[in-house]
Design an enzyme around this catalytic site. Structure first.
Site, PDB file in Angstrom:
ATOM      1  N   SER A  44       0.841  -1.196   0.000  1.00 46.77           N
ATOM      2  CA  SER A  44       0.000   0.000   0.000  1.00 46.77           C
ATOM      3  C   SER A  44       0.875   1.245   0.000  1.00 46.77           C
ATOM      4  O   SER A  44       1.984   1.235   0.534  1.00 46.77           O
ATOM      5  CB  SER A  44      -0.920   0.014   1.228  1.00 46.77           C
ATOM      6  OG  SER A  44      -1.831   1.099   1.184  1.00 46.77           O
ATOM      7  N   ASP A  45       0.367   2.309  -0.618  1.00 46.53           N
ATOM      8  CA  ASP A  45       1.093   3.574  -0.637  1.00 46.53           C
ATOM      9  C   ASP A  45       0.088   4.711  -0.736  1.00 46.53           C
ATOM     10  O   ASP A  45      -1.020   4.529  -1.276  1.00 46.53           O
ATOM     11  CB  ASP A  45       2.068   3.632  -1.812  1.00 46.53           C
ATOM     12  CG  ASP A  45       3.100   4.730  -1.623  1.00 46.53           C
ATOM     13  OD1 ASP A  45       4.106   4.478  -0.937  1.00 46.53           O
ATOM     14  OD2 ASP A  45       2.893   5.836  -2.152  1.00 46.53           O
ATOM     15  N   GLN A  46       0.476   5.870  -0.219  1.00 44.06           N
ATOM     16  CA  GLN A  46      -0.440   7.004  -0.203  1.00 44.06           C
ATOM     17  C   GLN A  46       0.231   8.256  -0.754  1.00 44.06           C
ATOM     18  O   GLN A  46       1.388   8.534  -0.447  1.00 44.06           O
ATOM     19  CB  GLN A  46      -0.930   7.266   1.220  1.00 44.06           C
ATOM     20  CG  GLN A  46      -2.022   8.331   1.325  1.00 44.06           C
ATOM     21  CD  GLN A  46      -2.500   8.490   2.756  1.00 44.06           C
ATOM     22  OE1 GLN A  46      -1.805   9.063   3.573  1.00 44.06           O
ATOM     23  NE2 GLN A  46      -3.684   7.965   3.050  1.00 44.06           N
TER      24      GLN A  46
END
Length: 211
Positions: free
Chosen positions: A77-79
């Site tokens: 996951s990455d934001q």
């Protein structure tokens, strides 16, 4: 996104992250998992859209670990935070990593609307199955004084958070409103999409509870 069914009900689960926030989020599902650091280059490419960047990095993180653990279900996951500038261009923001940059980010956000794109990828290398998605959260920030921003950063030191705040803590003080189908995404891991992805592999969190 490939959502074709694959039975991975007995697969080991790995979170491709050392983020304490994502780990804490996944722990709320009470399922067994390990955490492994993916160690990838998180730089954006030239003119890369925020949605594309969040999804690409999520996939790269999951792939980096799935190669080493081909039978496991690996979650990446990455934001990316995006602010639209007065001239119509956009600016991307990740972790500030310093007090000065955290204060600078929040000064930019003050009184403005910021969009947070949280990417998710789940991969099982042995079956070549990939689930990927990007969840969007829109945050309207209150108008903040320099004193309020400096005080907030000193209290919570949100230097390892995209956007330089902890919405699960005092960071909620900074907001005027939040629009989202999954508020978990703002912390760093879109749990609703995560469950959807796990189910596409035949892995149901209801039947994998820690004892």
């Amino acid at each position: 996104m490939d959502s074709s069914p694959h039975n991975s009900s007995d697969a080991k689960l790995i979170l491709a992250s050392t983020s304490r926030y994502r780990r804490a989020q996944l722990e709320t599902l009470n399922i067994p998992f390990d955490c492994v650091a993916p160690n990838i280059d998180e730089s954006a490419t030239e003119n890369e859209l925020s949605t594309a960047l969040a999804e690409r990095l999520s996939i790269q993180k999951a792939k980096a670990i799935s190669i080493l653990h081909p039978e496991a279900l690996v979650i990446g996951s990455d934001q990316v935070a995006e602010l639209r500038n007065p001239d119509g261009s956009t600016s991307q923001f990740g972790k500030s990593l310093s007090v000065e940059r955290a204060i600078g980010q929040l000064k930019r956000f003050s009184g403005n609307t910021v969009t947070f794109y949280t990417g998710l990828a789940i991969i099982r290398q042995s079956t070549n199955h990939l689930f990927s998605a990007v969840d969007t959260v829109t945050v309207k920030f209150r108008r903040l004084t320099d004193e309020q921003i400096t005080r907030y950063v000193a209290i919570e030191m949100p230097l390892d958070c995209a956007g330089s705040f902890k919405c699960e803590g005092l960071g909620i003080r900074l907001f005027e409103s939040i629009e989202s189908s999954d508020p978990n995404s703002l912390i760093g891991l879109p749990l609703i999409k995560t469950i959807e992805g796990l189910l596409s592999f035949g892995y149901d969190p209801l039947f994998h509870q820690n004892q």
